[in-house]
Design a protein around this motif. Structure first.
Motif, short mmCIF file in Angstrom:
data_model
loop_
_atom_site.label_atom_id
_atom_site.label_comp_id
_atom_site.label_asym_id
_atom_site.label_seq_id
_atom_site.Cartn_x
_atom_site.Cartn_y
_atom_site.Cartn_z
N ALA A 33 42.24 -24.39 29.97
CA ALA A 33 41.28 -24.95 29.01
C ALA A 33 40.97 -26.42 29.27
CB ALA A 33 41.78 -24.77 27.58
N SER A 34 41.17 -26.88 30.51
CA SER A 34 40.86 -28.28 30.82
C SER A 34 39.41 -28.46 31.28
CB SER A 34 41.80 -28.81 31.92
OG SER A 34 41.61 -28.08 33.13
N GLY A 35 38.70 -27.36 31.52
CA GLY A 35 37.29 -27.47 31.88
C GLY A 35 36.97 -27.11 33.32
N LYS A 36 37.93 -26.54 34.06
CA LYS A 36 37.66 -26.18 35.46
C LYS A 36 36.47 -25.23 35.57
CE LYS A 36 41.63 -24.30 36.31
NZ LYS A 36 42.15 -24.36 34.92
N SER A 37 36.54 -24.15 34.82
CA SER A 37 35.48 -23.14 34.89
C SER A 37 34.15 -23.69 34.38
CB SER A 37 35.87 -21.90 34.08
OG SER A 37 37.04 -21.29 34.61
N GLY B 46 38.57 -34.02 23.42
CA GLY B 46 38.32 -32.69 23.95
C GLY B 46 37.31 -32.65 25.08
N ALA B 47 36.90 -33.81 25.58
CA ALA B 47 35.92 -33.88 26.67
C ALA B 47 36.65 -33.84 28.01
CB ALA B 47 35.08 -35.13 26.56
N SER C 9 32.39 -28.43 27.82
CA SER C 9 33.35 -29.52 27.60
C SER C 9 33.02 -30.77 28.41
CB SER C 9 34.77 -29.05 27.94
OG SER C 9 34.89 -28.76 29.31
N LEU C 10 31.98 -30.72 29.23
CA LEU C 10 31.60 -31.86 30.07
C LEU C 10 30.68 -32.76 29.26
CD1 LEU C 10 30.90 -29.73 33.25
CD2 LEU C 10 32.97 -31.00 32.74
N ARG C 11 31.27 -33.60 28.41
CA ARG C 11 30.51 -34.43 27.47
C ARG C 11 29.77 -35.55 28.18
NH1 ARG C 11 27.45 -36.64 24.65
NH2 ARG C 11 27.67 -37.26 22.46
N ASP C 12 30.51 -36.39 28.88
CA ASP C 12 29.91 -37.50 29.62
C ASP C 12 29.60 -37.07 31.05
OD1 ASP C 12 30.26 -39.19 27.37
OD2 ASP C 12 32.36 -39.47 27.95
N GLU C 13 28.80 -37.86 31.73
CA GLU C 13 28.38 -37.47 33.08
C GLU C 13 29.58 -37.34 34.01
OE1 GLU C 13 25.80 -39.25 36.82
OE2 GLU C 13 25.15 -39.71 34.77
N GLN C 14 29.63 -36.21 34.72
CA GLN C 14 30.68 -35.93 35.69
C GLN C 14 30.02 -35.59 37.03
OE1 GLN C 14 33.90 -36.33 34.73
NE2 GLN C 14 33.15 -36.79 32.67
N GLU C 15 30.72 -35.92 38.11
CA GLU C 15 30.18 -35.67 39.45
C GLU C 15 31.19 -34.93 40.31
OE1 GLU C 15 27.82 -38.56 42.06
OE2 GLU C 15 29.80 -38.62 43.01
#
Length: 416
Positions: free
Chosen positions: A56-60, A362-363, A12-18
Motif C-alpha cells: 500500500a505504498s503506491g507501487k502499483s 498518505g501521499a 496516492s500520487l498527490r504531488d508531482e512524481q517522476e
C-alpha cells in the motif's frame, strides 16, 4: 523509447512524481544503453526499472497512472463523449484534490528525436495540453493549450497542418492529440501510435485468461518455437505443447509433461499449477514487447514466479542480443532476490531501483535508490530489508505477534 514519466494527483500520487529511465551521469550504468537524441549528444537509457516498496505504498499506482495516461490519449475523443466530465482517480485523502487537475507528461524518443507531451485533466475538462519537439537539441513548441487563456490553443509557427479546424472540433473533455488521430493526422499519428503500442499493463490478478488465450494464439505464429523453449527452460517438467483444434478455446492447449521412461503426458488445462499458468500467460506479452520494442508494465513480478524465473524475465530485457528492439520493462515487486544474483552480483544498477514511501498525509513519494547513495560494494538486499533506504514497512521484528498477544490478553480480561 520512454525517457521519463511524470504525474500528479492520481490515486496516492498527490504531488508531482517522476520515473526516469535516463541513467544519472554520475553512475557507471552497466545495464544502460547509449542512444542518440537527435541533438548531437548521446544519453544512457535503462531497459529495466524496478519499483520496490511496502504494501500500500503506491507501487502499483505508478503503473496505474501510466496506463491512465495511455487510456486518455486513446479514448478521450471516441469514448469520453458519454461523460459529463472527465473520468479520474484523484488523491482521495485531501478534499481539495477533487477540484485540482491531474497531471501527466512523458518524454519519448521517436525516430531519434526527443518529444515531450503532456496534459492536465480537471474535473470537467482538459485544462492544459502541450507538445514540444527537440530537433538538434532546441525546443520547438508545436502546440500549447491553456483553458485560462482567451485563445485556448496556440500553435507557434506552422508546424501542425489543419490546426484551426482540429482545435475548433476538439471537445473540452477531449485531448487534441486524440482528436487529430481520428483524422489520421500525418504529423501527430506517430505519437498517438506510440501510446497505442506501449504502456501495456500485466497484473497477475486481472485478465490472466486473456493473456493465456493470447499466448495460445501465438502458438500458431512464428513465436511458437520460442514459447515452447521458454516453457522447457523454466524447469516445470514441460517438454512441449499440443494444440487440439477440435476443443474449445480453453481446452485447445495442452502442455506435455515428461513422463515415465521418456513418455509424455498431457494435462487438462485446469489441472496445471497456478505458477505454470502464470508463466505461460506471461510469455505472449513478453515476446510481443521484445519484438515490438515496446514498454511493458508488470505489476508484482514475483507473483507465482520463483525468484530465479523473475530474474530471468529481467535478463531478457537487459540482454541487448535478446532485446535487440530496445524494449523496456517497468515492474513492481517485494522480492529483494531480484536485486542481485546468488553469487552477489547486482542484477540491477542503483539507478534502476526505485522506491515508494507514503508520508504522514498518505501521499506517495517515488525516488531512485541513487538518492540514498549506496556504496559500490554494499549488499543491496540486506541494506534494503534493514530499512537503510526506506521503502519498507515500519514494523519491527516480532511486533505483529506482540500486538496480537496484547490484544488477546485485553479481550480475555474484558470477558472475565
Amino acid at each position: 523509447m520512454l525517457l521519463r514519466f511524470r504525474t500528479a494527483n492520481v490515486r496516492s500520487l498527490r504531488d508531482e512524481q517522476e520515473l526516469s529511465f535516463v541513467a544519472p551521469p554520475s553512475e557507471a550504468a552497466a545495464s544502460a544503453r547509449t542512444v542518440e537524441t537527435g541533438a548531437g549528444e548521446d544519453i544512457d537509457v535503462y531497459p529495466v526499472l524496478g519499483i520496490f516498496g511496502a504494501n500500500a505504498s503506491g507501487k502499483s499506482n505508478v503503473l496505474t497512472a501510466m496506463v491512465q495516461m495511455r487510456n486518455a490519449v486513446l479514448n478521450s475523443y471516441a469514448q469520453w463523449a458519454s461523460y459529463r466530465g472527465i473520468p479520474r482517480e484523484v488523491f482521495a485523502l485531501d478534499a481539495k484534490a477533487v477540484e485540482e487537475s491531474s497531471f501527466f507528461e512523458v518524454d519519448v524518443l521517436l525516430d531519434g528525436v526527443r518529444w515531450t507531451y503532456g496534459f492536465e485533466l480537471g474535473p470537467e475538462r482538459v485544462t492544459g495540453e502541450w507538445l514540444h519537439s527537440y530537433p538538434q537539441g532546441r525546443r520547438q513548441v508545436w502546440m500549447d493549450r491553456d483553458v485560462e487563456r482567451e485563445d485556448e490553443f496556440r500553435f507557434p509557427g506552422t508546424r501542425i497542418k489543419d490546426r484551426a479546424r482540429l482545435a475548433r472540433t476538439t471537445r473540452p473533455n477531449a485531448l487534441f492529440l486524440s482528436r487529430a488521430a481520428t483524422d489520421n493526422h500525418p504529423q501527430l499519428l506517430p505519437l498517438f501510435y506510440w501510446f497505442q503500442r506501449n504502456l501495456w499493463l500485466i497484473n497477475p490478478e486481472d485478465d490472466r485468461s486473456q493473456r493465456e488465450a493470447y499466448t495460445a494464439q501465438q502458438l500458431s505464429s512464428v513465436r511458437r518455437e520460442r514459447i515452447e523453449e521458454l516453457l522447457r527452460v523454466a524447469d516445470l517438467g514441460i517438454t512441449g505443447v499440443r494444440i487440439d483444434p477440435r476443443a474449445d478455446a480453453e481446452g485447445r492447449v495442452q502442455l506435455l509433461h515428461e513422463g515415465h521412461q521418456g513418455t509424455a503426458a498431457a494435462f487438462d488445462w485446469e489441472h496445471e499449477s497456478f505458477g505454470t499458468r502464470s508463466w505461460f500467460a506471461l510469455l505472449g506479452p513478453v515476446l510481443l514487447a521484445l519484438d515490438e520494442g515496446a514498454v511493458l508494465l508488470l505489476d508484482e513480478l514475483d507473483s507465482s514466479l520463483h525468484p530465479r524465473m523473475a530474474a530471468e524475465v529481467i535478463r531478457l530485457f537487459r540482454d541487448p542480443m535478446v532485446n535487440a528492439g530496445g524494449a523496456q520493462l517497468v515492474f513492481t515487486t517485494h522480492d529483494v532476490a531480484v536485486l542481485q544474483t546468488p553469487a552477489g552480483v547486482r542484477l540491477l544498477d542503483p539507478g534502476q531501483i526505485w522506491l515508494t514511501e507514503k508520508d504522514r498525509t498518505g501521499a506517495t513519494e517515488l525516488y531512485p535508490l541513487t538518492a540514498a547513495e549506496p556504496g559500490e560494494e554494499e549488499d543491496l538486499p540486506r541494506s534494503y530489508l534493514s530499512g537503510a533506504f526506506g521503502g519498507v514497512p515500519a514494523v519491527t521484528e516480532g511486533q505483529v505477534g506482540r500486538r496480537l498477544l496484547a490484544t488477546q490478553e485485553r479481550e480475555a480480561a474484558e470477558h472475565v
